[in-house]
Design a protein around this motif. Sequence first.
Motif, PDB file in Angstrom:
ATOM      1  N   GLN A 159       0.830  -1.211   0.000  1.00  0.00           N
ATOM      2  CA  GLN A 159       0.000   0.000   0.000  1.00  0.00           C
ATOM      3  C   GLN A 159       0.857   1.251   0.000  1.00  0.00           C
ATOM      4  OE1 GLN A 159      -3.199   0.372  -0.366  1.00  0.00           O
ATOM      5  NE2 GLN A 159      -3.998  -1.715  -0.122  1.00  0.00           N
ATOM      6  N   GLY A 160       2.178   1.075  -0.104  1.00  0.00           N
ATOM      7  CA  GLY A 160       3.054   2.230  -0.253  1.00  0.00           C
ATOM      8  C   GLY A 160       3.660   2.751   1.035  1.00  0.00           C
ATOM      9  N   ALA A 161       3.378   2.080   2.158  1.00  0.00           N
ATOM     10  CA  ALA A 161       3.889   2.560   3.445  1.00  0.00           C
ATOM     11  C   ALA A 161       5.408   2.413   3.510  1.00  0.00           C
ATOM     12  CB  ALA A 161       3.246   1.774   4.586  1.00  0.00           C
ATOM     13  N   MET A 162       6.042   3.277   4.307  1.00  0.00           N
ATOM     14  CA  MET A 162       7.484   3.236   4.506  1.00  0.00           C
ATOM     15  C   MET A 162       7.777   2.869   5.949  1.00  0.00           C
ATOM     16  SD  MET A 162       8.647   6.667   2.549  1.00  0.00           S
ATOM     17  CE  MET A 162      10.339   6.125   2.697  1.00  0.00           C
ATOM     18  N   CYS A 218      -9.118   4.614  10.154  1.00  0.00           N
ATOM     19  CA  CYS A 218     -10.066   4.082   9.155  1.00  0.00           C
ATOM     20  C   CYS A 218      -9.363   3.732   7.841  1.00  0.00           C
ATOM     21  CB  CYS A 218     -11.180   5.103   8.892  1.00  0.00           C
ATOM     22  SG  CYS A 218     -12.229   5.402  10.324  1.00  0.00           S
ATOM     23  N   THR A 219      -8.508   4.632   7.368  1.00  0.00           N
ATOM     24  CA  THR A 219      -7.819   4.388   6.091  1.00  0.00           C
ATOM     25  C   THR A 219      -6.928   3.148   6.185  1.00  0.00           C
ATOM     26  OG1 THR A 219      -7.849   6.742   5.598  1.00  0.00           O
ATOM     27  CG2 THR A 219      -6.269   5.413   4.363  1.00  0.00           C
ATOM     28  N   THR A 220      -6.308   2.958   7.337  1.00  0.00           N
ATOM     29  CA  THR A 220      -5.462   1.774   7.518  1.00  0.00           C
ATOM     30  C   THR A 220      -6.301   0.502   7.508  1.00  0.00           C
ATOM     31  OG1 THR A 220      -3.913   3.121   8.779  1.00  0.00           O
ATOM     32  CG2 THR A 220      -3.709   0.732   9.017  1.00  0.00           C
ATOM     33  N   PHE A 221      -7.485   0.574   8.130  1.00  0.00           N
ATOM     34  CA  PHE A 221      -8.384  -0.580   8.075  1.00  0.00           C
ATOM     35  C   PHE A 221      -8.741  -0.918   6.630  1.00  0.00           C
ATOM     36  CE2 PHE A 221     -12.550  -2.590   7.952  1.00  0.00           C
ATOM     37  CZ  PHE A 221     -12.386  -3.628   8.848  1.00  0.00           C
ATOM     38  N   THR A 222      -9.100   0.106   5.874  1.00  0.00           N
ATOM     39  CA  THR A 222      -9.453  -0.101   4.463  1.00  0.00           C
ATOM     40  C   THR A 222      -8.268  -0.668   3.682  1.00  0.00           C
ATOM     41  OG1 THR A 222     -11.043   1.703   4.583  1.00  0.00           O
ATOM     42  CG2 THR A 222     -10.296   1.073   2.383  1.00  0.00           C
ATOM     43  N   ALA A 223      -7.083  -0.138   3.959  1.00  0.00           N
ATOM     44  CA  ALA A 223      -5.887  -0.579   3.226  1.00  0.00           C
ATOM     45  C   ALA A 223      -5.547  -2.034   3.540  1.00  0.00           C
ATOM     46  CB  ALA A 223      -4.700   0.326   3.571  1.00  0.00           C
ATOM     47  N   LEU A 224      -5.644  -2.410   4.795  1.00  0.00           N
ATOM     48  CA  LEU A 224      -5.212  -3.765   5.179  1.00  0.00           C
ATOM     49  C   LEU A 224      -6.247  -4.830   4.840  1.00  0.00           C
ATOM     50  CD1 LEU A 224      -3.384  -3.105   8.570  1.00  0.00           C
ATOM     51  CD2 LEU A 224      -2.368  -3.691   6.365  1.00  0.00           C
ATOM     52  N   VAL A 279     -14.212   2.298   1.829  1.00  0.00           N
ATOM     53  CA  VAL A 279     -13.897   3.470   2.653  1.00  0.00           C
ATOM     54  C   VAL A 279     -14.935   3.552   3.783  1.00  0.00           C
ATOM     55  CG1 VAL A 279     -13.829   6.002   2.629  1.00  0.00           C
ATOM     56  CG2 VAL A 279     -12.818   4.684   0.734  1.00  0.00           C
ATOM     57  N   ILE A 280     -14.464   3.875   4.992  1.00  0.00           N
ATOM     58  CA  ILE A 280     -15.376   3.977   6.137  1.00  0.00           C
ATOM     59  C   ILE A 280     -16.199   5.268   6.009  1.00  0.00           C
ATOM     60  CG2 ILE A 280     -15.503   4.169   8.660  1.00  0.00           C
ATOM     61  CD1 ILE A 280     -14.459   1.445   7.747  1.00  0.00           C
ATOM     62  N   LYS A 281     -17.506   5.119   6.085  1.00  0.00           N
ATOM     63  CA  LYS A 281     -18.412   6.260   5.851  1.00  0.00           C
ATOM     64  C   LYS A 281     -18.513   7.195   7.057  1.00  0.00           C
ATOM     65  CE  LYS A 281     -21.601   3.945   2.694  1.00  0.00           C
ATOM     66  NZ  LYS A 281     -21.458   2.513   3.021  1.00  0.00           N
ATOM     67  N   VAL A 282     -18.700   8.493   6.782  1.00  0.00           N
ATOM     68  CA  VAL A 282     -19.143   9.432   7.812  1.00  0.00           C
ATOM     69  C   VAL A 282     -20.660   9.539   7.682  1.00  0.00           C
ATOM     70  CG1 VAL A 282     -18.931  11.765   8.750  1.00  0.00           C
ATOM     71  CG2 VAL A 282     -17.010  10.741   7.504  1.00  0.00           C
ATOM     72  N   LEU A 314      -6.804 -12.604  -3.503  1.00  0.00           N
ATOM     73  CA  LEU A 314      -6.660 -11.164  -3.729  1.00  0.00           C
ATOM     74  C   LEU A 314      -7.915 -10.587  -4.375  1.00  0.00           C
ATOM     75  CD1 LEU A 314      -2.925 -11.048  -4.913  1.00  0.00           C
ATOM     76  CD2 LEU A 314      -3.853 -10.148  -2.773  1.00  0.00           C
ATOM     77  N   ALA A 315      -8.655 -11.430  -5.090  1.00  0.00           N
ATOM     78  CA  ALA A 315      -9.882 -10.977  -5.748  1.00  0.00           C
ATOM     79  C   ALA A 315     -11.116 -11.174  -4.860  1.00  0.00           C
ATOM     80  CB  ALA A 315     -10.066 -11.733  -7.062  1.00  0.00           C
ATOM     81  N   THR A 316     -10.917 -11.750  -3.663  1.00  0.00           N
ATOM     82  CA  THR A 316     -12.035 -11.973  -2.741  1.00  0.00           C
ATOM     83  C   THR A 316     -12.170 -10.772  -1.817  1.00  0.00           C
ATOM     84  OG1 THR A 316     -11.642 -14.362  -2.781  1.00  0.00           O
ATOM     85  CG2 THR A 316     -12.929 -13.500  -0.928  1.00  0.00           C
ATOM     86  N   SER A 317     -13.377 -10.255  -1.695  1.00  0.00           N
ATOM     87  CA  SER A 317     -13.558  -9.060  -0.865  1.00  0.00           C
ATOM     88  C   SER A 317     -13.662  -9.439   0.607  1.00  0.00           C
ATOM     89  CB  SER A 317     -14.811  -8.301  -1.292  1.00  0.00           C
ATOM     90  OG  SER A 317     -15.958  -9.004  -0.861  1.00  0.00           O
ATOM     91  N   TYR A 318     -13.305  -8.468   1.433  1.00  0.00           N
ATOM     92  CA  TYR A 318     -13.468  -8.607   2.880  1.00  0.00           C
ATOM     93  C   TYR A 318     -14.923  -8.943   3.219  1.00  0.00           C
ATOM     94  CZ  TYR A 318     -13.933  -6.813   7.702  1.00  0.00           C
ATOM     95  OH  TYR A 318     -14.207  -6.655   9.029  1.00  0.00           O
ATOM     96  N   ALA A 319     -15.861  -8.335   2.515  1.00  0.00           N
ATOM     97  CA  ALA A 319     -17.284  -8.592   2.780  1.00  0.00           C
ATOM     98  C   ALA A 319     -17.631 -10.052   2.491  1.00  0.00           C
ATOM     99  CB  ALA A 319     -18.157  -7.654   1.941  1.00  0.00           C
TER     100      ALA A 319
END
Lengths: 424, 424
Positions: A107-110, A211-217, A222-225, B318-323
Amino acid sequence: MTELNDTTIDAFRAQLTRGECEDLAWWHACQARIEAFEADVQAWEYLKPLTSTAILPYPGQLLRGVPVGIKDIIDTADMPTTWGTGGYLVSPGAVVDAAVVTLLKRQGAMLLGKTVSTEFAYFTPGKTRNPQDLSRTPGGSSSGSAAAVAAGMVPLALGTQTAGSIIRPASYCGVFGFKPTVNTVSFSGIKAFAPSMDTLGWFARHIEDICTTFTALTRSDVIKVLPDLGGIRVGLRNLPGDGPLDLDVEQALSSTARRLEQAGAKVFALPLDSRYDALVMHHQVVLAYEAAQTLASEFQQHGEEMGARLVELIEQGLATSYADYRVSLLAAEQCKQALSRVFADEVDVILAASAPGVAPAGLHATGDPVYCRAWTLLGVPCLNLPLSKGQDGLPVGVQLIADRWQDEQLLSIARTLINALGMQ
Amino acid sequence: MTELNDTTIDAFRAQLTRGECEDLAWWHACQARIEAFEADVQAWEYLKPLTSTAILPYPGQLLRGVPVGIKDIIDTADMPTTWGTGGYLVSPGAVVDAAVVTLLKRQGAMLLGKTVSTEFAYFTPGKTRNPQDLSRTPGGSSSGSAAAVAAGMVPLALGTQTAGSIIRPASYCGVFGFKPTVNTVSFSGIKAFAPSMDTLGWFARHIEDICTTFTALTRSDVIKVLPDLGGIRVGLRNLPGDGPLDLDVEQALSSTARRLEQAGAKVFALPLDSRYDALVMHHQVVLAYEAAQTLASEFQQHGEEMGARLVELIEQGLATSYADYRVSLLAAEQCKQALSRVFADEVDVILAASAPGVAPAGLHATGDPVYCRAWTLLGVPCLNLPLSKGQDGLPVGVQLIADRWQDEQLLSIARTLINALGMQ
């Protein structure tokens, strides 16, 4: 802190996309902050030199250029791992990175480096101090990760929780700390302690970054507001629920309840029978039995060098019968099923104490995980909200808890609350 | 085989206690057997030289002097680990042994060496041949462990199961294979594949040895032999239950049912609704999603060298969603709860097919785990009974299954059955 030290992951990515800064900008800002504060805070076990191949080339990276701290019980191929042993067990570099390290890199993390852990993520403290008050513990076991995030040295750091090792240090250091549903992110390549409860999570100063980290991992949405918290039912219940609360904690709970109500939620005391309070005891049985098994090799080779509390736990585990272990596991399972019905019928989230009070004075211990034990045994997702201060001005958190696999709803409610408070 | 090659663990310990043989006697008998048959069977990835410090000194060791084979995805400090990669990923020796290795050593066991695994315990076969017919697969992924035990090279060997990697090779090779309740013995130091299902288990030629190993590793009570199986309810049900059975498997099931009835049990068809059949599909979703996470680092570095089926699985993951992953996990959990009620109200154990037939011809594949997938996803203990032969004289096993944490009852019923058959 510079503006960059305090940006969010999403805002930084937008800057990168607009060409307003470079991939390594945040990394350099973190280095400057580490140079300024590491001598005091001592959050790092190992700091990694910058390499030109730092960012893996993948399209659509959510964490591009985001510096991350990795708890020192997590395998890394190009950094040593000491498991908080102070040197009696060291790997100069694992055969491969732990799975989560590669998930972050994709995901591009360093990776900035390895953050201090207590001994095998149990109680023997490392060198880290609480950035809010250097005479106090940052909590444990993810001591360095919580402190590094709190000190602005890094926007994101990985922790693990088997008792209260994410939620408690997050509360003591005044940052968000998230423990997802157990088994959400692979523990492969991370030193196990009590495998039925060991959970990988992370710390950040912004709820959006959690939230973004959850989505990335998880590669989820994306977690909704939400527009507001109207219709959201919040049940107040600590586990254990007996005994008087510290005044700071009581005030943190009531002020958070008030804020939730102001955002539209309905908050009420949640009655849970005494079986739930017994989970704190069952947690200890499972912890001891599994730790005695899981750390068998380390105990065999290095028992003489281990901290007294870890030896005591392993000996307790060796004296715990399989039959007693099974009784505690089955008690936990019954409560898991019963709590799922409570979540289905009565509440959306539970509001509970994160820790018994503000960070205790001294560096000889890391505080008490008592208010996290039962939730960790239940495997439910828990989020520390760093919204309150105690009477002496130190942070005191509270946690929001949802049913297993309701992590997205939990994070959405928290994000909406923080948004309503105008804290972003 | 010599008498010693075919003794039981308990009988050998009695001989040791009476001073009738030496600690290393069984080890030498195994070495002779390996020298005679390893060129054909190729069960071993690495054989360990004998050292004078082979047996740890502990009182009351249940496995004293028992030679053990260790599947080559299990960390060992003094032996290399290749994870079935054929050499593209090798550790010359882990920082510490996997937890189970120390648990075995404490009980006095002697490590003979590392047994061949398929690639990361998935489908790409190793070199091992089925000792019952060298032109056939021994099954996988615990190929070397099943074959080494079947060939009498070792009385006991560790395997792991995430789909059908213990029960299937045990069926193909004609030995007992036991997969305990998930999480019974620590997986720490063992390469994970799909952590919510990965389970450590073991192979032996005698049911008593399966039982003694269970007692040794869990430090639980000795498994009882019942007077008979009167009052024991056995439900017949395969998962999936649709489609016709191979004639060999049908005959193995009906002859085992007859033997159970002769020992006093009541055997009947167990109706389970179609949700249970869907678990085979849910297993594949969980397997793919978790494997893609868990092997992220290996795939990142060695994807080009990986076997085609493993790459295919990781790409599916990788093509399987978390949901979708969560849907499958929750479906499994509902069935776990429902099946616990079935076990409480209707049956003590379930009798089911272990594999679709006898070991398939050829060494290019390891057979189909289809009849194990659902049970592994459910986390229940499964025991392969090697009681039958197919029409061509090759072994065909059936499995007995109990509810989670009812391992002792399952083993007790099996031990009583084998005892009644006069097979000890």
